[in-house]
Each structure stands twice: as C-alpha cells, then as structure tokens.
Enzyme design. Structure first.
Site, PDB file in Angstrom:
ATOM      1  N   GLU A 135      -4.078 -41.354  23.705  1.00 28.96           N
ATOM      2  CA  GLU A 135      -2.937 -40.977  22.861  1.00 28.96           C
ATOM      3  C   GLU A 135      -3.289 -41.078  21.383  1.00 28.96           C
ATOM      4  O   GLU A 135      -2.893 -40.233  20.579  1.00 28.96           O
ATOM      5  CB  GLU A 135      -1.728 -41.854  23.179  1.00 28.96           C
ATOM      6  CG  GLU A 135      -0.486 -41.493  22.378  1.00 28.96           C
ATOM      7  CD  GLU A 135      -0.004 -40.072  22.617  1.00 28.96           C
ATOM      8  OE1 GLU A 135       0.276 -39.364  21.618  1.00 28.96           O
ATOM      9  OE2 GLU A 135       0.101 -39.654  23.775  1.00 28.96           O
TER      10      GLU A 135
ATOM     11  N   GLU B 276       4.093 -42.053  15.706  1.00 31.16           N
ATOM     12  CA  GLU B 276       3.970 -41.401  17.003  1.00 31.16           C
ATOM     13  C   GLU B 276       4.898 -42.048  18.030  1.00 31.16           C
ATOM     14  O   GLU B 276       4.619 -43.131  18.543  1.00 31.16           O
ATOM     15  CB  GLU B 276       2.512 -41.458  17.498  1.00 31.16           C
ATOM     16  CG  GLU B 276       1.525 -40.787  16.572  1.00 31.16           C
ATOM     17  CD  GLU B 276       1.765 -39.293  16.444  1.00 31.16           C
ATOM     18  OE1 GLU B 276       2.276 -38.668  17.409  1.00 31.16           O
ATOM     19  OE2 GLU B 276       1.458 -38.745  15.369  1.00 31.16           O
TER      20      GLU B 276
ATOM     21  N   GLU C 169      -3.918 -33.927  16.415  1.00 34.37           N
ATOM     22  CA  GLU C 169      -2.719 -33.270  15.905  1.00 34.37           C
ATOM     23  C   GLU C 169      -2.602 -33.417  14.388  1.00 34.37           C
ATOM     24  O   GLU C 169      -2.214 -32.473  13.700  1.00 34.37           O
ATOM     25  CB  GLU C 169      -1.475 -33.824  16.585  1.00 34.37           C
ATOM     26  CG  GLU C 169      -1.343 -33.397  18.021  1.00 34.37           C
ATOM     27  CD  GLU C 169      -0.076 -33.900  18.691  1.00 34.37           C
ATOM     28  OE1 GLU C 169       0.682 -34.666  18.050  1.00 34.37           O
ATOM     29  OE2 GLU C 169       0.147 -33.518  19.848  1.00 34.37           O
TER      30      GLU C 169
END
Length: 133
Positions: free
Chosen positions: A76, A35, A83
């Site tokens: 996050e 990420e 996701e």
C-alpha cells in the site's frame, strides 16, 4: 533516501542510519495522514496481528499470518508512492498514468490475496475441525 554522491563501498555510519530511520518514519506519517486505505489497513493489522499470534501454533505459522498483513502495508505504501508520482505530473488523463495507478491497485489486491491464502491454509483446516466436532 539513497546517497548517489557517495561510494557504494562506504559503510553507513550510525548518523546515516538514524537519518534513514527518520525518513522512513516521515514516510509512514505521510501515508497515515494522506492515505485512507493505509489507515484502514493499519486498523485491520491492529486487530488481526494479535489474532495471528494467538492462532498460529508454530513460529512459522505466526510469522506467515502476521507477515502477510505487513506485506499489505508495504504494498500500500508503494502504491501510494506511485500514485503521488503520477499525480505530480498533472491531473489530465493519460493512458500510462491510468495504467500505473491500476497496476499499483492490482498489487495491493494481490497482497490481500496472499493474506487470504495464508490465513485460509493455516486456519481453515482448524476451523473445519471445529465446525465438524
């Protein structure tokens, strides 16, 4: 990782705590490796957290300045998990998949707004005094 087969009343032993810690570190490594947004937010944390400790006058101010940054990292990681789950179920466009990703992104944005709010409320008045002097 939660143990669904064991009783909820069973106390964790030190080995289970160590395993949970290892899983958490594995999760942070995955976030770092995959990420780019997480890496950017870690870089910002490394720069801003020491400033938060230096600029906060009281323990509460220091805690708010630094904890708001940690909140962004937490959100996050959760967004990345959402996701990953959505991507796991296929790359084709689906309205609910898009909604889930948009909501995760919105949560990161809101965490960023918490940082701005905390830093502005705590450091803004000092900055204005400094500018006006």
């Amino acid at each position: 990782m939660a143990d669904s087969t064991e009783s909820q009343n069973t106390p964790r032993n030190v080995f289970q705590i160590i395993k949970a810690f290892k899983w958490s570190m594995k999760g942070l490594k995955v976030a770092w490796d995959y990420e780019s947004s997480f890496r950017l937010e870690v870089y910002l944390f490394v720069v801003l957290a020491p400033l938060g400790f230096m600029m906060g006058n009281t323990g509460v101010e220091k805690a708010l300045l630094v904890a708001s940054l940690i909140l962004v990292l937490i959100v996050e990681v959760i967004n990345s998990a959402i996701e990953a789950v959505v991507d796991r179920f296929g790359g084709e466009h689906h309205e609910l998949s898009g909604r889930a990703k948009d909501l995760g992104s919105a949560s990161v944005f809101l965490a960023d707004m918490v940082v701005l709010f905390c830093w502005a409320c705590i450091l803004g008045p000092r900055f204005m005094l400094w500018v006006n002097s």
